[in-house]
Design a protein around this motif. Structure first.
Motif, short mmCIF file in Angstrom:
data_model
loop_
_atom_site.label_atom_id
_atom_site.label_comp_id
_atom_site.label_asym_id
_atom_site.label_seq_id
_atom_site.Cartn_x
_atom_site.Cartn_y
_atom_site.Cartn_z
N PRO A 32 0.80 -1.23 0.00
CA PRO A 32 0.00 0.00 0.00
C PRO A 32 0.83 1.28 0.00
CG PRO A 32 -0.89 -1.58 1.58
CD PRO A 32 0.43 -2.11 1.13
N TYR A 74 -2.56 -0.27 -5.65
CA TYR A 74 -2.66 -1.48 -4.84
C TYR A 74 -3.45 -2.60 -5.52
CZ TYR A 74 -3.38 -4.45 -0.78
OH TYR A 74 -3.41 -5.52 0.09
N TYR A 96 -1.19 -4.17 -8.11
CA TYR A 96 -0.19 -5.02 -7.47
C TYR A 96 -0.81 -6.38 -7.12
CZ TYR A 96 2.86 -0.92 -6.74
OH TYR A 96 3.66 0.18 -6.90
N GLU A 131 2.36 -0.90 7.67
CA GLU A 131 1.71 0.08 6.78
C GLU A 131 1.66 1.46 7.44
OE1 GLU A 131 -2.49 0.89 4.38
OE2 GLU A 131 -2.25 -0.93 5.57
N CYS A 150 0.56 8.40 0.26
CA CYS A 150 -0.27 7.41 0.96
C CYS A 150 -1.44 8.06 1.68
CB CYS A 150 0.57 6.60 1.95
SG CYS A 150 1.40 7.59 3.22
#
Length: 456
Positions: free
Chosen positions: A305, A323, A326, A435, A450
């Motif tokens: 993330p 994300y 991925y 994260e 993020c």
């Protein structure tokens, strides 16, 4: 055990003469001719459906719990499965497969219906109970279907592995299709998904040849020991030619080895004997599988993330698109690797496991110091991550089928499956911490991407 090419499933190494492709093609044609199609279809469906519910639940995590940390859904989706795999191998052999499968189907469907039909004003905890039921079913199903491959040979294991790999692509794609392209509500999408476990009933009672199971049950069900095992005097079936036993591992049916197991086995293994068996499995099989799952799911839940790039240097128009892509690349790699054992075998399990740990270190360092110049290089690493994870999973169980004594094999296949759920459970806790830590670090360094991810 010495392995001949035919017994180990190895193919010519890269750089072999130009006829290598012809050998690959001949190998494929031989597999397709010799394999029992109904066995391949049944085990592929077992792998697909048993795992697809797990994937759908994770895909629906945002819709299920809103602002609650998604790691909670991951833990509710994997911890019951882990506990089931940890405990059930020591008693589940007393329950016939014809009873287990309907129970697992009922649990899985009931869990999905509970998740789907819980009113919005009810607590998230009620939905998580449904997730737990589905997880119990998934864990029991995995150790049971892996144990069942003992009766159907190497190709049933290959089909199971391919099906589990396909579950990632099918599960995530199906949820997006239902809620996106078709415009169905989350409730309706999950209700329809709750019907999928019924496919396992069709596969078991309508597709799978039941003869090998009946034969094995009639001569003594699994996890049984030969006379003298409690004193360590296990009979090794020296009367079976080694070549015949090795070849039977690649056959679509139970073959000589499985028949010998059923014929010679007598007397139930004690709990203490099974504990000794489990301890013997840890270093060669459980540990590499545990390591690879800790590494890859820590990447997926905690590091991926935060693997973000400026949008103008990426193929995406918004940060939230990184994300899911991925995840797609990872699942694609898993599917390819889990489908590969009929053609490529890996016998040294620690090598890909340590390479996966290296992936975790590499991607964590990039999240901290931003030194990988292109997102396309990250795409390659994520795809490679999926290949490694899928390869360790399916080759671990292939190694057990080839190297573990016949009388221990069914128990070993089921007991070793605890490692993947254990690794995911550990990674779930690590991922929630990593994260937050990585995102905070990036913001401190002036990379606040993020914080710009918008959900929904």
């Amino acid at each position: 055990m010495n392995r001949s090419p035919s017994a180990s499933g190895l193919l010519p190494m890269p750089g072999a003469p130009s006829s290598s492709w012809a050998l690959y093609r001949a190998r494929l044609e031989n597999i397709l001719k010799s394999a029992d199609t109904s066995v391949l279809i049944a085990f592929w469906l077992f792998g697909l459906i048993n795992n697809v519910i797990y994937v759908i639940i994770l895909s629906a995590a945002q819709d299920l719990v809103g602002s609650t940390p998604k790691g909670i859904v991951l833990l509710a989706d994997v911890m019951p499965s882990f506990l089931t795999k940890l405990v059930a191998p020591y008693f589940i052999h007393r329950v016939p497969y014809s009873t287990r499968i309907p129970v697992f189907v009922a649990l899985s469907s009931a869990g999905m219906f509970l998740v789907a039909l819980t009113p919005p004003d009810k607590s998230v905890a009620v939905k998580l109970v449904g997730v737990v039921l589905a997880s119990l079913s998934s864990g029991g199903g995995e150790l049971s279907f892996l144990g069942m491959t003992h009766y159907y040979g190497h190709m049933s294991l290959a089909a199971w592995g391919s099906g589990t790999g396909g579950a990632g692509l099918v599960g995530s794609g199906l949820y997006v299709l239902l809620t996106g392209a078709l415009g169905w509500s989350v409730k309706m999408s999950l209700v329809v998904s709750g019907l999928l476990p019924g496919v396992m009933l069709v596969a078991f009672f309508g597709v799978l040849p039941r003869g090998p199971l009946r034969e094995g049950a009639g001569r003594g069900r699994g996890y049984e020991v030969v006379a003298g095992e409690e004193e360590g005097e296990v009979e090794r079936f020296d009367d079976i030619p080694e070549a015949a036993a090795a070849e039977s591992l690649l056959a679509p049916g139970p073959g000589v080895a499985s028949t010998a197991y059923s014929t010679h086995a007598r007397g139930k293994a004690s709990f203490a004997a099974n504990l000794r068996r489990a301890r013997a499995l840890f270093i060669p099989y459980m540990l590499p599988l545990l390591l690879v799952y800790i590494a890859e799911y820590t990447i997926n839940q905690g590091v991926a993330p935060t693997l973000l790039f400026p949008l103008e240097r990426s193929p995406f128009s918004e940060f939230r698109a990184f994300y899911p892509f991925y995840g797609f690349l990872y699942q694609l790699g898993v599917f390819i690797a889990r489908s590969s054992t009929p053609f490529v075998r890996i016998h040294h399990l620690y090598l890909p496991s340590l390479l996966q740990v290296a992936n975790l270190v590499l991607l964590t360092l990039h999240a901290l110091f931003n030194f990988i110049p292109s997102v396309y290089l990250v795409f390659v690493v994520i795809f490679w991550e999926g290949l490694l994870g899928g390869a360790v999973y399916v080759n671990t169980f292939a190694e057990i089928m080839e190297n573990v004594p016949i009388e221990d094999r069914e128990f070993s296949l089921g007991a070793t499956s605890v490692s993947d759920s254990g690794g995911i459970s550990i990674a779930g806790f690590l991922g929630m911490v990593m994260e937050v830590w990585l995102c905070d670090w990036q913001v401190q360094q002036g990379r606040d991407w993020c914080r710009k991810i918008k959900v929904g």
